[in-house]
Scaffold this active site. Structure first.
Site, PDB file in Angstrom:
ATOM      1  N   HIS A  98       0.840  -1.202   0.000  1.00 33.22           N
ATOM      2  CA  HIS A  98       0.000   0.000   0.000  1.00 33.22           C
ATOM      3  C   HIS A  98       0.875   1.252   0.000  1.00 33.22           C
ATOM      4  CE1 HIS A  98      -3.232  -2.714   0.911  1.00 33.22           C
ATOM      5  NE2 HIS A  98      -2.662  -3.083   2.029  1.00 33.22           N
ATOM      6  N   GLU A 116      -1.841  -0.469   8.064  1.00 35.21           N
ATOM      7  CA  GLU A 116      -2.772  -1.459   8.587  1.00 35.21           C
ATOM      8  C   GLU A 116      -2.076  -2.343   9.593  1.00 35.21           C
ATOM      9  OE1 GLU A 116      -3.738  -3.354   4.857  1.00 35.21           O
ATOM     10  OE2 GLU A 116      -2.505  -5.081   5.304  1.00 35.21           O
ATOM     11  N   HIS A 173       3.293  -7.537   1.595  1.00 31.04           N
ATOM     12  CA  HIS A 173       2.630  -8.434   2.538  1.00 31.04           C
ATOM     13  C   HIS A 173       1.573  -9.295   1.857  1.00 31.04           C
ATOM     14  CE1 HIS A 173       0.148  -4.812   2.394  1.00 31.04           C
ATOM     15  NE2 HIS A 173      -0.891  -5.566   2.722  1.00 31.04           N
ATOM     16  N   ARG A 193      -1.016  -4.557  -6.416  1.00 32.44           N
ATOM     17  CA  ARG A 193      -0.734  -5.987  -6.487  1.00 32.44           C
ATOM     18  C   ARG A 193       0.611  -6.207  -7.183  1.00 32.44           C
ATOM     19  NH1 ARG A 193      -5.684  -7.326  -8.970  1.00 32.44           N
ATOM     20  NH2 ARG A 193      -6.945  -7.118  -7.118  1.00 32.44           N
TER      21      ARG A 193
END
Ligand code: ZN
Length: 314
Positions: A98, A116, A173, A193
């Site tokens: 991200h 996150e 991740h 991605r």
């Protein structure tokens, strides 16, 4: 007018890697064998939870944020700051990364970036999770990805139930199949991605975002040893453990074994019951309940035997 607690109706997503545990383990009223995510506390355009109790029953969380900011301590911000999900990864999720706020603002129409964190609700024995990568320089990173040397590139570390992982923007991740997690994140849906195991979704490869990934991936990655925070609690005592205090949120684990009372002065607190059942200020809650304790609530009384993951925004 007061509403101490906003109970929420979650929103569910279908995903190629999803499963049936949100229905089977959490009892959510959702059908399908590809349910990947339960957006338990969300006020996002792609998923907006509905209040199920009290004066605001039937209202969307985003609308309350816009029109009743007093419930949230008059906190600032154009959008509700956080998003809490439960993710059932029946199959491996794509390897992703991200952006941070600065990159997202510039390249994604003023959107927020995404920090996150994960609390591992359940996983297989000897399970691993993808966090970080093995490239030492930007050049090596680009070579590994361009030459599809995924086994060299991807770094996996062992996990167990109860582990907590903070995932900063720029961290590669992925969750592996068989893992159930609770994710607390910035209210953003921007994901790049890097690799999707060459899987087909409805007969097509899902798009990759290689350029953006190269732009945002941190090189070298943070050390693997610093990636996991272990849960500590005893089965017969009340306890509160703070997992993380970062730029955007604090996340806690509350273990209730008896009555537990505390005063609270946060603008608002997000809570999800991840195990057991009981009551909060006299209202019944159980595994899978998601709610917001509003700023109208000065004291919290928990009773029963249950485990709660809680977060506050900063
Ligand atoms: Zn992510």
């Amino acid at each position: 007018m007061k509403q101490d607690i906003l109970f929420l109706e979650p929103v569910f997503t279908h995903n190629v890697w999803g499963g049936t545990r949100l229905h089977n383990d959490f009892g959510y009223d959702v059908e399908g064998d590809d349910i990947g995510e339960c957006w338990g506390i969300a006020a996002h355009q792609n998923g907006d939870c509905t209040v199920t109790n009290g004066e605001f029953k039937g209202e969307k969380l985003s609308k309350l944020w816009d029109e009743h900011r007093e419930l949230f301590g008059n906190a600032k911000g154009v959008r509700f700051p956080l998003l809490v999900k439960i993710i059932d990864a029946k199959n491996d999720l794509s390897i992703q990364v991200h952006p941070d706020d600065t990159y997202a603002k510039e390249h994604e129409n003023g959107s927020f970036g995404k920090m996150e964190c994960w609390y591992i609700l359940d996983c297989k024995e000897d399970e691993k999770i993808v966090i970080g990568h093995n490239a030492k320089t930007k050049e090596e990173l680009e070579d590994m990805v361009n030459e599809k040397r995924w086994n060299n590139f991807i770094r996996e570390i062992p996990i167990k139930k109860g582990d907590f992982l903070q995932i900063d923007p720029g961290t590669v991740h992925a969750i592996k199949g068989g893992t159930l997690i609770l994710e607390t994140q910035q209210n953003s849906d921007i994901t790049y991605r890097v690799y999707d195991y060459d899987r087909l979704s409805n007969g097509k490869l899902r798009p990759l975002h290689i350029k953006q990934s190269f732009d945002v991936i941190n090189v070298p990655a943070k050390s693997a040893d610093d990636s996991i925070i272990e849960e500590k609690f005893s089965d017969d005592k009340n306890s509160i453990q703070q997992f993380i205090d970062c730029e955007y949120y604090k996340v806690f684990k509350i273990n209730v074994n008896d009555n537990m009372e505390f005063t609270q002065d946060a603008d608002f607190i997000l809570m999800t019951v991840v195990e057991g059942s009981g009551k909060i200020n006299g209202c019944e809650i159980r595994k899978g309940s998601h709610f917001v304790v509003t700023s109208e609530c000065d004291a919290i009384e928990l009773e029963g035997k249950m485990q709660i993951v809680a977060s506050v925004s900063k």
